[in-house]
Structures are given as structure tokens and as C-alpha cells.
Scaffold this motif. Sequence first.
Motif, PDB file in Angstrom:
ATOM      1  N   GLU A  18      93.459 -16.075 -19.253  1.00 59.84           N
ATOM      2  CA  GLU A  18      94.385 -17.044 -20.175  1.00 59.84           C
ATOM      3  C   GLU A  18      94.538 -18.449 -19.874  1.00 59.84           C
ATOM      4  O   GLU A  18      94.988 -19.253 -20.609  1.00 59.84           O
ATOM      5  CB  GLU A  18      95.590 -16.063 -19.906  1.00 59.84           C
ATOM      6  N   THR A  19      94.219 -18.770 -18.490  1.00 56.88           N
ATOM      7  CA  THR A  19      94.596 -20.087 -18.026  1.00 56.88           C
ATOM      8  C   THR A  19      93.073 -20.971 -17.767  1.00 56.88           C
ATOM      9  O   THR A  19      93.121 -22.242 -17.700  1.00 56.88           O
ATOM     10  CB  THR A  19      95.398 -20.073 -17.155  1.00 56.88           C
ATOM     11  N   GLY A  20      92.289 -19.995 -17.525  1.00 55.77           N
ATOM     12  CA  GLY A  20      91.066 -20.677 -16.865  1.00 55.77           C
ATOM     13  C   GLY A  20      91.114 -21.202 -15.281  1.00 55.77           C
ATOM     14  O   GLY A  20      90.175 -21.678 -14.833  1.00 55.77           O
ATOM     15  N   LEU A  21      92.146 -20.656 -14.712  1.00 60.34           N
ATOM     16  CA  LEU A  21      92.435 -20.953 -13.549  1.00 60.34           C
ATOM     17  C   LEU A  21      92.170 -19.984 -12.380  1.00 60.34           C
ATOM     18  O   LEU A  21      92.526 -18.754 -12.923  1.00 60.34           O
ATOM     19  CB  LEU A  21      93.873 -21.723 -13.138  1.00 60.34           C
ATOM     20  N   GLU A  22      91.565 -20.338 -11.336  1.00 60.60           N
ATOM     21  CA  GLU A  22      91.343 -19.131 -10.426  1.00 60.60           C
ATOM     22  C   GLU A  22      91.905 -19.396  -9.327  1.00 60.60           C
ATOM     23  O   GLU A  22      92.553 -20.593  -8.830  1.00 60.60           O
ATOM     24  CB  GLU A  22      89.842 -19.093  -9.903  1.00 60.60           C
ATOM     25  N   VAL A  23      92.309 -18.227  -8.406  1.00 62.14           N
ATOM     26  CA  VAL A  23      93.025 -18.064  -7.418  1.00 62.14           C
ATOM     27  C   VAL A  23      92.141 -17.316  -6.215  1.00 62.14           C
ATOM     28  O   VAL A  23      91.542 -16.375  -6.734  1.00 62.14           O
ATOM     29  CB  VAL A  23      94.384 -17.494  -7.242  1.00 62.14           C
ATOM     30  N   ARG A  24      92.230 -17.655  -4.949  1.00 57.77           N
ATOM     31  CA  ARG A  24      91.704 -16.695  -3.936  1.00 57.77           C
ATOM     32  C   ARG A  24      92.686 -15.649  -3.243  1.00 57.77           C
ATOM     33  O   ARG A  24      93.502 -16.175  -2.756  1.00 57.77           O
ATOM     34  CB  ARG A  24      90.958 -17.485  -3.034  1.00 57.77           C
ATOM     35  N   LEU A  25      92.330 -14.288  -3.524  1.00 60.49           N
ATOM     36  CA  LEU A  25      93.219 -13.514  -2.587  1.00 60.49           C
ATOM     37  C   LEU A  25      92.799 -12.921  -1.584  1.00 60.49           C
ATOM     38  O   LEU A  25      91.640 -12.579  -1.288  1.00 60.49           O
ATOM     39  CB  LEU A  25      93.410 -12.295  -4.000  1.00 60.49           C
ATOM     40  N   SER A  26      93.729 -12.675  -0.629  1.00 65.02           N
ATOM     41  CA  SER A  26      93.540 -12.038   0.733  1.00 65.02           C
ATOM     42  C   SER A  26      94.477 -11.078   0.887  1.00 65.02           C
ATOM     43  O   SER A  26      95.562 -11.401   0.829  1.00 65.02           O
ATOM     44  CB  SER A  26      93.549 -13.225   1.755  1.00 65.02           C
ATOM     45  N   PHE A  27      94.055  -9.951   1.220  1.00 67.27           N
ATOM     46  CA  PHE A  27      94.932  -8.758   1.406  1.00 67.27           C
ATOM     47  C   PHE A  27      95.040  -8.497   2.745  1.00 67.27           C
ATOM     48  O   PHE A  27      94.156  -8.380   3.690  1.00 67.27           O
ATOM     49  CB  PHE A  27      94.649  -7.498   0.696  1.00 67.27           C
ATOM     50  N   GLY A  28      96.133  -8.205   3.415  1.00 71.40           N
ATOM     51  CA  GLY A  28      96.356  -7.550   4.721  1.00 71.40           C
ATOM     52  C   GLY A  28      98.068  -7.007   5.014  1.00 71.40           C
ATOM     53  O   GLY A  28      98.711  -6.984   3.921  1.00 71.40           O
ATOM     54  N   SER A  29      98.378  -6.994   6.209  1.00 72.13           N
ATOM     55  CA  SER A  29      99.494  -6.732   6.558  1.00 72.13           C
ATOM     56  C   SER A  29     100.613  -7.490   6.384  1.00 72.13           C
ATOM     57  O   SER A  29     100.306  -8.882   6.775  1.00 72.13           O
ATOM     58  CB  SER A  29      99.773  -5.595   7.935  1.00 72.13           C
ATOM     59  N   SER A  30     101.604  -7.240   5.858  1.00 68.81           N
ATOM     60  CA  SER A  30     102.634  -8.542   5.619  1.00 68.81           C
ATOM     61  C   SER A  30     102.967  -9.347   7.161  1.00 68.81           C
ATOM     62  O   SER A  30     103.511 -10.261   7.217  1.00 68.81           O
ATOM     63  CB  SER A  30     103.728  -7.901   5.125  1.00 68.81           C
ATOM     64  N   GLY A  31     103.162  -8.386   8.028  1.00 69.99           N
ATOM     65  CA  GLY A  31     103.492  -8.800   9.602  1.00 69.99           C
ATOM     66  C   GLY A  31     102.373 -10.024   9.838  1.00 69.99           C
ATOM     67  O   GLY A  31     102.648 -10.892  10.563  1.00 69.99           O
ATOM     68  N   ASN A  32     101.081  -9.651   9.825  1.00 74.46           N
ATOM     69  CA  ASN A  32     100.178 -10.254  10.371  1.00 74.46           C
ATOM     70  C   ASN A  32     100.050 -11.391   9.473  1.00 74.46           C
ATOM     71  O   ASN A  32      99.944 -12.651  10.006  1.00 74.46           O
ATOM     72  CB  ASN A  32      98.827  -9.631  10.202  1.00 74.46           C
ATOM     73  N   PHE A  33     100.280 -11.655   8.296  1.00 74.50           N
ATOM     74  CA  PHE A  33     100.251 -12.928   7.257  1.00 74.50           C
ATOM     75  C   PHE A  33     101.668 -13.816   7.744  1.00 74.50           C
ATOM     76  O   PHE A  33     101.252 -14.828   7.767  1.00 74.50           O
ATOM     77  CB  PHE A  33     100.367 -12.276   5.821  1.00 74.50           C
ATOM     78  N   THR A  34     102.468 -13.030   8.029  1.00 80.69           N
ATOM     79  CA  THR A  34     103.471 -14.020   8.324  1.00 80.69           C
ATOM     80  C   THR A  34     103.403 -14.858   9.662  1.00 80.69           C
ATOM     81  O   THR A  34     103.739 -15.919   9.788  1.00 80.69           O
ATOM     82  CB  THR A  34     104.756 -12.763   8.702  1.00 80.69           C
ATOM     83  N   HIS A  35     102.823 -13.974  10.754  1.00 81.57           N
ATOM     84  CA  HIS A  35     102.341 -14.624  11.848  1.00 81.57           C
ATOM     85  C   HIS A  35     101.267 -15.633  11.689  1.00 81.57           C
ATOM     86  O   HIS A  35     101.489 -16.783  12.074  1.00 81.57           O
ATOM     87  CB  HIS A  35     101.834 -13.613  12.852  1.00 81.57           C
ATOM     88  N   GLN A  36     100.331 -15.489  10.875  1.00 76.06           N
ATOM     89  CA  GLN A  36      99.377 -16.707  10.494  1.00 76.06           C
ATOM     90  C   GLN A  36      99.963 -17.765   9.702  1.00 76.06           C
ATOM     91  O   GLN A  36      99.540 -18.727  10.020  1.00 76.06           O
ATOM     92  CB  GLN A  36      98.169 -15.836   9.655  1.00 76.06           C
ATOM     93  N   ILE A  37     100.942 -17.448   8.737  1.00 70.97           N
ATOM     94  CA  ILE A  37     101.443 -18.403   8.165  1.00 70.97           C
ATOM     95  C   ILE A  37     102.189 -19.278   9.093  1.00 70.97           C
ATOM     96  O   ILE A  37     102.173 -20.717   8.870  1.00 70.97           O
ATOM     97  CB  ILE A  37     102.334 -17.959   6.879  1.00 70.97           C
ATOM     98  N   ALA A  38     102.938 -18.767   9.873  1.00 76.96           N
ATOM     99  CA  ALA A  38     103.689 -19.615  10.894  1.00 76.96           C
ATOM    100  C   ALA A  38     103.015 -20.262  11.907  1.00 76.96           C
ATOM    101  O   ALA A  38     103.470 -21.466  12.565  1.00 76.96           O
ATOM    102  CB  ALA A  38     104.577 -18.570  11.763  1.00 76.96           C
ATOM    103  N   GLN A  39     101.634 -19.937  12.174  1.00 75.42           N
ATOM    104  CA  GLN A  39     100.694 -20.790  12.798  1.00 75.42           C
ATOM    105  C   GLN A  39     100.058 -21.854  12.167  1.00 75.42           C
ATOM    106  O   GLN A  39      99.260 -22.483  12.780  1.00 75.42           O
ATOM    107  CB  GLN A  39      99.633 -19.673  13.537  1.00 75.42           C
ATOM    108  N   GLY A  40     100.243 -21.905  10.648  1.00 78.45           N
ATOM    109  CA  GLY A  40      99.636 -22.934  10.056  1.00 78.45           C
ATOM    110  C   GLY A  40      98.463 -22.316   8.981  1.00 78.45           C
ATOM    111  O   GLY A  40      97.985 -23.450   8.570  1.00 78.45           O
TER     112      GLY A  40
END
Length: 251
Positions: free
Chosen positions: A37-59
Motif C-alpha cells: 500500500e505504501t511502497g515502504l519496507e521494514v526489516r522484522l526481527s523476532f525474538g523474546s521480548s526480554g532479550n530485545f529489551t536488554h538489547q535496546i537498553a544496550q544500544g
Amino acid sequence: MLTFPATSAARAQRPAIAAAADLQFALQEIAARFQEETGLEVRLSFGSSGNFTHQIAQGAPFELFLSADENYIFHLAQKGLTADQGALYAIGRIVLFAPHGSPLRVDESLQDLRAAITDGRIKRFAIANPEHAPYGRAAQAALEHETLWKPLSPFLVFGENASQATQFAAAGTSQGGIIPLSLSKAPQISRLGSFALIPADWHAGEPLRQRMVLMKTAGDTARKFYHYLQQPTARDIFVRFGFLLADEDNH
């Protein structure tokens, strides 16, 4: 060692999105519709929410995070990493799943699971790791509600996230497992076995309130995808995969 998406130029064109593993099939379909619908793309990464929270906090340079537990979003917001406290986009459910050929019969009361533990039919039973996966904590809470956690513990195998637990439960190497309804309803999984919905009040302390949030560094494409996730097309897909939608009062 953590590996994060590459250049800032690439991120600007295809922003990195971190998503709870229970969204694997639903979010891929939504992202495909968004691109159409928009011609725009995103890159999806799937995993546990706890691990993603740790990774985001690390930058880790994710621009949008869809968590299976809203408390992780609030934690990142308190650290000043997010644009705001985000939006509640769905509420998840869990099911008892058994692959075809399993001696375990699925039922909403877990009565045959109880019997199968006693008579030795259960050798391996899969759930996501409760230490960092919200769906694992919900599974543990439901089993504790039915006083099955302790007798089942010797037979538990833990997936790193809800998606891996589903692989363990559906592949035939386990007699069954407790996994997300959203994954059980995906054609790729539903054809492998049968499932029964577990009452939500059995894990009332782990309600699977799923919240998403933009990071402060989010660009225009990520912001458009965040908005798209709250529109009828995306919401209809969430419903089709078994999610309950958050009403306006819960935002």
C-alpha cells in the motif's frame, strides 16, 4: 556477541523492527500489506521480548519495538529511550498444543495432560523460557493454577522464545506444549496438530498485554508503520490470528 543491523543509510530506508516471537506470522502479513500500500519496507526481527529489551537498553538500533509484555515498554520508557509509553495493540492468549500422533489429547481443562503425566505418556513438554519470554511466564502461571507445574517440571523443555517453543511442541519431538494462540492459528502450524484454548484467568497475573513503542531515534518509515499497525487492515489481521484488540480506554 550481539549483531545489530548495519548502516544508518540502510536503516533510514528499511528501519529495523523488533517484535515478540508470537507475532511472527501476523506481523509478516501486516508488513507485506504495508509495503503493497505504501511502497515502504521494514526489516522484522523476532525474538523474546526480554532479550530485545536488554538489547535496546544496550544500544541496539531498533526504531520500533512490539513487546508481548507492556512492562518491558514501561522499563525502556523510564530509561528515556522511547518516544513515549507507546500503545497497547493487542492481548495474547495461550493454548495447549499436541502434534498429530501424540498420545496427549488436548482439552481446555488440561485433564488429559494431568492424566498423561501420571500414566507416563509425557516425556517432553515445551514452553518458552519463563525467565525472559512473557508467553513462558503465562504458561507457567496456568500450570501453577492447575497444580501441574511441579509434576510437569521434570519433562519441560524450554524454547528460547515462543516461536522456538512452538517448533518443539509441533515437530513431534515433544508430546505437546503450551504456545501462543497466534502461532497455533497460522496454517504452517495448525496443520501439524490440534490445540485447545486455555482460560485467560488461569494466568491473570501474566495477562499478555502487548504494547508497542517508537524509539526516540525512529525515522519516518517506522513512524508510518507504527500508525499503520493501528489501522483497520492491521487490526483485522491481528484478530484473525487470535489476538484480542485493545480498546481505546486501554491506550
